[in-house]
Design a protein around this motif. Sequence first.
Motif, PDB file in Angstrom:
ATOM      1  N   GLY A 177      -8.507  -0.409 -10.897  1.00  0.00           N
ATOM      2  CA  GLY A 177      -8.785   0.265  -9.636  1.00  0.00           C
ATOM      3  C   GLY A 177      -7.508   0.369  -8.838  1.00  0.00           C
ATOM      4  O   GLY A 177      -6.431  -0.008  -9.302  1.00  0.00           O
ATOM      5  N   GLN A 178      -7.589   0.885  -7.623  1.00  0.00           N
ATOM      6  CA  GLN A 178      -6.384   0.990  -6.801  1.00  0.00           C
ATOM      7  C   GLN A 178      -5.838  -0.401  -6.518  1.00  0.00           C
ATOM      8  O   GLN A 178      -6.555  -1.289  -6.066  1.00  0.00           O
ATOM      9  CB  GLN A 178      -6.676   1.709  -5.487  1.00  0.00           C
ATOM     10  N   SER A 179      -4.554  -0.577  -6.779  1.00  0.00           N
ATOM     11  CA  SER A 179      -3.990  -1.916  -6.662  1.00  0.00           C
ATOM     12  C   SER A 179      -2.479  -1.843  -6.599  1.00  0.00           C
ATOM     13  O   SER A 179      -1.857  -0.956  -7.196  1.00  0.00           O
ATOM     14  CB  SER A 179      -4.406  -2.768  -7.871  1.00  0.00           C
ATOM     15  N   GLN A 219       4.832   6.675  -5.929  1.00  0.00           N
ATOM     16  CA  GLN A 219       4.411   7.396  -7.134  1.00  0.00           C
ATOM     17  C   GLN A 219       5.620   7.606  -8.046  1.00  0.00           C
ATOM     18  O   GLN A 219       6.714   7.919  -7.582  1.00  0.00           O
ATOM     19  CB  GLN A 219       3.811   8.746  -6.756  1.00  0.00           C
ATOM     20  N   ASN A 222      -2.468  -0.626 -15.552  1.00  0.00           N
ATOM     21  CA  ASN A 222      -3.751  -0.424 -14.900  1.00  0.00           C
ATOM     22  C   ASN A 222      -4.371  -1.763 -14.520  1.00  0.00           C
ATOM     23  O   ASN A 222      -4.381  -2.708 -15.304  1.00  0.00           O
ATOM     24  CB  ASN A 222      -4.685   0.340 -15.847  1.00  0.00           C
ATOM     25  N   CYS A 223      -4.896  -1.830 -13.282  1.00  0.00           N
ATOM     26  CA  CYS A 223      -5.517  -3.066 -12.791  1.00  0.00           C
ATOM     27  C   CYS A 223      -7.017  -2.914 -12.558  1.00  0.00           C
ATOM     28  O   CYS A 223      -7.639  -3.754 -11.907  1.00  0.00           O
ATOM     29  CB  CYS A 223      -4.840  -3.518 -11.500  1.00  0.00           C
ATOM     30  N   TYR A 270       1.118   3.720  -1.875  1.00  0.00           N
ATOM     31  CA  TYR A 270       0.540   4.465  -2.997  1.00  0.00           C
ATOM     32  C   TYR A 270       1.052   5.903  -3.083  1.00  0.00           C
ATOM     33  O   TYR A 270       0.999   6.514  -4.143  1.00  0.00           O
ATOM     34  CB  TYR A 270      -0.989   4.461  -2.894  1.00  0.00           C
ATOM     35  N   THR A 271       1.552   6.435  -1.990  1.00  0.00           N
ATOM     36  CA  THR A 271       2.129   7.778  -2.028  1.00  0.00           C
ATOM     37  C   THR A 271       3.625   7.720  -2.284  1.00  0.00           C
ATOM     38  O   THR A 271       4.139   8.355  -3.209  1.00  0.00           O
ATOM     39  CB  THR A 271       1.855   8.522  -0.703  1.00  0.00           C
ATOM     40  N   ASP A 315       0.815  -1.221   0.000  1.00  0.00           N
ATOM     41  CA  ASP A 315       0.000   0.000   0.000  1.00  0.00           C
ATOM     42  C   ASP A 315       0.850   1.274   0.000  1.00  0.00           C
ATOM     43  O   ASP A 315       0.456   2.298   0.585  1.00  0.00           O
ATOM     44  CB  ASP A 315      -0.952   0.028   1.205  1.00  0.00           C
ATOM     45  N   SER A 332      -1.804   3.866 -13.797  1.00  0.00           N
ATOM     46  CA  SER A 332      -1.926   2.954 -12.663  1.00  0.00           C
ATOM     47  C   SER A 332      -2.084   3.718 -11.362  1.00  0.00           C
ATOM     48  O   SER A 332      -2.208   4.953 -11.346  1.00  0.00           O
ATOM     49  CB  SER A 332      -0.671   2.084 -12.581  1.00  0.00           C
ATOM     50  N   SER A 333      -2.051   2.995 -10.257  1.00  0.00           N
ATOM     51  CA  SER A 333      -2.138   3.620  -8.943  1.00  0.00           C
ATOM     52  C   SER A 333      -0.904   4.441  -8.613  1.00  0.00           C
ATOM     53  O   SER A 333      -0.881   5.146  -7.594  1.00  0.00           O
ATOM     54  CB  SER A 333      -2.334   2.536  -7.867  1.00  0.00           C
ATOM     55  N   PHE A 334       0.132   4.367  -9.457  1.00  0.00           N
ATOM     56  CA  PHE A 334       1.395   5.048  -9.167  1.00  0.00           C
ATOM     57  C   PHE A 334       1.710   6.171 -10.155  1.00  0.00           C
ATOM     58  O   PHE A 334       2.747   6.813 -10.038  1.00  0.00           O
ATOM     59  CB  PHE A 334       2.530   4.021  -9.153  1.00  0.00           C
TER      60      PHE A 334
END
Length: 601
Positions: free
Chosen positions: A72-74, A44, A69-70, A40-41, A38, A88-90
Amino acid sequence: MKRILLILSFAIFHLSSGLAQGWPSAYGGVMLQGFYWDSYTDSQWGVLEKQADNLSTTFDLVWIPQSANCGGQSMGYDDLYWFSNYNSSFGTGDELKSMIQTFKSKGIGTIADIVINHRKNVSNWVDFPKETYKGVTYQLQSTDICANDDDGATKTWATQNGYSLSSNNDTGEGWGGMRDLDHKSANVQTNVKAYLKMLLEDYGYAGFRYDMVKGYSGEFTKLYNNDAKPQFSVGECWDGSNTIKNWIDATDKTSAAFDFQFRYTVRNAANNGDWTNLGKQNDGNWPLVSSTFNQGSYRQYAVTFVENHDTEYRSASAQQDPLRKDTLAANAYLLAMPGTPCVFMKHWQAYKQEIANMAAVRKAVGITNVSVPTNLASSKDYYAVQVAGSGDKKLLCVVGTKAATYTPNSNAWKKVISGYHYAYYVQGIEPSAITLPQLKEDEKPQDGVYGGVPSFCTVNEGEICAFFEAPVAWGSQIFTWAWMNGGDGKDYVGTSWPGVSATLLGTADNGNKVFKWVSTKTTAPYGIIFSGGGNQTADLIFVNGGYYNKDGRQATVTTGIETLRSNSSLQPSAVYDLQGRQVSQPKSGLYIINQKKVVVR
């Protein structure tokens, strides 16, 4: 220059050979796992790119999360798109390319996380996205799913809904989370080969980290690596050393593997406080880097580590299997030993300068993934290992609760760096000839102090203290464990783990409880840990008046602005900016020195 020559020489060999090499022999690089669970910050692409200067002082490779991309957040292990969607989430695809190019310009290769054991579906159990790349359409079909996927549940659903699966069973271990792919399928092979080549050619990756390789036969990793020819390949074969060795052999040594037994051995030594564990078998298996395992011939293919996103402590309800103490000693051992060390992101964040120093000594001595270790001393309280470098250079690493008491048996050894429960000595090179990196301040804002420091946090005159902002889940009582440099914790707080109670001061704006610990001694400790409710921070460097959160990030509580000083009068080791970050060469501005704000002109 040395790094550039190494990369060029390997590239020439790589192009001249028809097969992937897996991992270059006599490789002296160090890798960073650029994420945690997790993250996610912190992970990045733009955040990592801004840290390229600091990262390049220490790391030659950075392994990042699966980057497509998955849906959603992943964290990327439920991969959906391979070719067409890299938002993606990053970050975006363009940000990813920019980061990889910046890393490359600094001498850092980027390692892609490859998830091809399984794949996520679009709308039902068996459908996959249709994607076009360079005018060619790629799509997996229901017939690319293993016949025995999900213990037959997928086949039952497919039959009931008019779909067919592959006639081939899985060639490895099954996993019910998503559809297991049949790597015997020509269509699967075509899709994977194109996907891997795209990552190398279009995005600029240097190599691959293959996820969950026990899920399919190692022969397919060989097939894919021989086609794509990455500079680096490492597999997550989460098992004992003989299984890992057999997997490396199955790939025809076109891939390295993570040395899980190394990690377990270090975990046992640190968590149990018995450093003889570093010289013992773990569950009947030796680390691949051990000089006693298979005559050490697999050291070249060992990527060593002491923590990763699957073993780290995540939360009270997901404790995993973490390294619970002596993070610095564990990393000191990691960075002294052969294999290719992979440093965990959280450890780098907590101990940037000390880990950078360790890596600098490793490289100055010339330790590589095929260097030979020799045990010199072993006891419950310390372990000493000598590792041969280039020429007549050697490194002696001593780790353990009483590492500071160990005296090398030869005057030829000269101490070069030391810290909490570790010391490095060298032979064949003068310590003064080893340049330790001067890290810059990361451009990433230190926003981990939630909502700033509450006004009720104050430091009294002459007080040695620290503050901790505890998540609600950590409970109503916080304990503090502190130690002197070289001490064992109990030497400072005078009692056993988890130490002494901190005092509840109040509640921060975000609802977290804020505690204060005040030392009963007149000298400050070297390090500190906060714990509560089965949770704990990493080993933290103590800063007097420091305001810490669960991630270890800090600001500093201050008591006023001191008289103007000139730059020349400052001691760099005691200078911090207003976010609590240590500053080696302060410029004009406002800083914190000895608990007070100081204007530097």
